[in-house]
Design an enzyme around this catalytic site. Structure first.
Site, short mmCIF file in Angstrom:
data_model
loop_
_atom_site.label_atom_id
_atom_site.label_comp_id
_atom_site.label_asym_id
_atom_site.label_seq_id
_atom_site.Cartn_x
_atom_site.Cartn_y
_atom_site.Cartn_z
N GLU A 1 0.60 -1.26 0.06
CA GLU A 1 0.01 -0.03 0.14
C GLU A 1 1.00 1.12 0.07
OE1 GLU A 1 -4.10 -1.39 2.34
OE2 GLU A 1 -2.79 0.03 3.37
N CYS A 2 0.73 2.31 -1.08
CA CYS A 2 1.33 3.63 -1.10
C CYS A 2 2.76 3.26 -0.87
CB CYS A 2 0.58 4.45 0.24
SG CYS A 2 0.94 6.11 -0.32
N ALA A 3 3.43 3.57 0.21
CA ALA A 3 4.74 3.27 0.16
C ALA A 3 5.36 2.21 -0.22
CB ALA A 3 5.37 3.78 1.65
N LEU B 1 4.06 0.25 -2.51
CA LEU B 1 3.74 0.37 -4.07
C LEU B 1 5.06 1.33 -4.50
CD1 LEU B 1 2.59 0.59 -6.66
CD2 LEU B 1 1.31 2.62 -5.84
N SER C 1 -0.94 -0.88 -4.55
CA SER C 1 -1.92 0.12 -4.62
C SER C 1 -1.55 1.46 -3.94
CB SER C 1 -3.48 -0.30 -4.35
OG SER C 1 -4.40 0.65 -4.20
#
Length: 490
Positions: free
Chosen positions: A375-377, A379, A467
């Site tokens: 998630e986020c980081a 990704l 994501s």
């Protein structure tokens, strides 16, 4: 089964962001803990950073209460889960008291959560530029929604004894007691950067000093006995505490993997969400180890994680271990799956890039079909590069910092099957970043997002689900069980 449960509690709210909610909430947690009370810390909304300071203040895991990500029906159960065995709970609000999810009315606002918890509200007011006007402000917030009970006010940034006297005189007409007065002093050392406060994991010694200063300031300026009395006036909650094992038992099971030649048949005694029956040699009846090791990234670069994720993974039969991508050159021995949450890899891009052995280990796990949820980081870490620094190269994509903040709740649907969810699964998420990912080719999208502009987002590639969306697995506990099942069979 639900029952009537009463936990002393209060919600710390404010008219606007920047009024001092974090200082007051964290200071109260530490002040009550210093008196020997077991304090349960909570934060309204998706914020990952404040709960780190709450945990430091209380000695317990900081937990989020998000009526958008998890649904209003889970706010009470998740609160009771975190507050088990505690003497008092302090809930820090988000933004202004009535500010919630954009376009969704009161949903996920501090006021909404206070009503769901049947908890009294303490309003923190920045009084630095007003005197008699404070009464109109407090009266407006106290009377706007009759279902929200404002039980007291704490005045922040008060300049002098005379200023305090004027404020108190004005507030007598508002009918809301003053429960504390904090003087205008040098700001407590809680530095911020592009996404808010610097997390505790990046500045632990300084964070301890900051929390101690908050506790001293609140203890000196607030009536702790009156605040405790207000917390005890909270109404009982008629719901059961959330339990990871119980929700896994009651959630639909994931589709079973197609058996391969020579594979053991499904064990009829196995209930999804529970460890398989043990045989004397320490293996389960299907011949697999009783625990499947799932590694979760931690350390200063990856500090964003909801406590319930680890609890759900463990309840699904995983042995959850943490590792630090800044220090550890290999994944924990026996790792079958990997969870990489949010954080600040952009701050540590050079150090993450320099740890080439771990980058290769992550790439090897993913290339071998090992499940990876990012998630986020996470990704960004899986991309080929971040701001020109080589990353893991799992995804054919490049990431870079941008000058634009992407922020907001999202309603998403799984575009296709993945290690987390079958196609069509609906989940709510939250985006909060200042980076851009430029994709190459070869990966399918993870989510279809409806607002603010319809689009597809993220990557699904073999066992990888990556994501920008931060999701809360308590809203869809089958995600954790599906992930662990995939780890067992990969």
């Amino acid at each position: 089964m639900s029952s009537s449960v009463s936990v002393p509690r209060m919600v710390i709210a404010a008219p606007t962001s920047g009024s001092g909610k974090t200082t007051v909430a964290t200071g109260l947690m530490a002040a009550f803990a210093a008196r020997g009370l077991a304090v349960s810390p909570h934060k309204v909304g998706p914020d990952y950073i404040d709960p780190g300071y709450h945990a430091l203040a209380s000695g317990r895991v900081g937990r989020n209460l998000d009526a958008y990500l998890c649904g209003p029906e889970l706010v009470g159960p998740l609160f009771l889960h975190g507050a088990r065995g505690c003497d008092i709970a302090v809930v820090e609000g988000v933004m202004g008291m009535f500010d919630g999810a954009a376009g969704e009315g009161e949903l996920a606002s501090t006021a909404h959560v206070a009503k769901l918890l049947r908890a009294p509200v303490v309003l923190v007011v920045d009084a630095s530029s007003q005197s008699r006007s404070v009464a109109a402000l407090v009266h407006g917030f106290a009377s706007w929604d009759p279902e929200v009970r404002v039980g007291g006010v704490i005045l922040n940034k008060v300049a002098s004894d005379r200023h305090e006297e004027l404020l108190r005189e004005a507030l007598e007409s508002a009918g809301v007691p003053v429960l504390g007065v904090l003087r205008r002093v040098a700001q407590v050392d809680t530095p911020s950067r592009h996404l808010g406060l610097v997390p505790v994991a990046e500045r632990r010694a300084a964070a301890v000093e900051a929390v101690d200063a908050m506790a001293a300031q609140v203890s000196a300026g607030c009536d702790l006995e009156a605040l405790m009395g207000l917390a005890r006036s909270a109404g009982a909650l008629s719901c059961a505490a959330w339990d990871a094992a119980e929700v896994l038992d009651s959630s639909p099971p994931p589709p079973l993997p197609v058996p391969t030649l020579g594979a053991a048949p499904p064990d009829p005694r196995f209930r999804p969400g529970r460890p398989r029956p043990q045989t004397p040699d320490g293996l389960n009846a299907a011949g697999l180890g009783s625990k499947t090791k799932v590694a979760i990234a931690g350390g200063p670069a990856f500090t964003f994680s909801y406590a319930e994720h680890s609890e759900l993974l463990a309840a699904a039969g995983a042995e959850v271990v943490t590792f630090d991508p800044l220090r550890d050159e290999q994944l924990p021995d026996g790792t079958r799956g990997l969870v990489i949450g949010g954080g600040f890899p952009e701050v540590y891009a050079s150090e993450l890039s320099a740890n080439e052995p771990l980058r290769k280990a992550v790439a090897a796990l993913a290339e071998g079909g090992g499940p990876v949820a990012a998630e986020c980081a996470g990704l960004l870490y899986l991309c080929r590069e971040l701001d020109g620094q080589p990353m893991c190269g799992v995804l054919d994509a490049r990431a870079r910092m941008s000058g634009r903040l992407t922020l907001g709740y999202r309603d998403a649907v799984a575009v296709g099957d993945s290690v987390l969810a079958p196609a069509g699964t609906r989940m709510r998420g939250h985006e909060f970043h200042r980076t851009v990912v430029e994709p190459g080719a070869g990966a399918a999208p993870a989510w279809g997002v409806r607002a603010p502009v319809p689009r597809v987002e993220g990557f699904v590639q073999q066992g990888v689900h990556a994501s920008y969306l931060h999701t809360h697995w308590a809203s869809e506990p089958g995600v954790a069980r599906r992930f662990v099942e995939r780890c067992r069979t990969s």
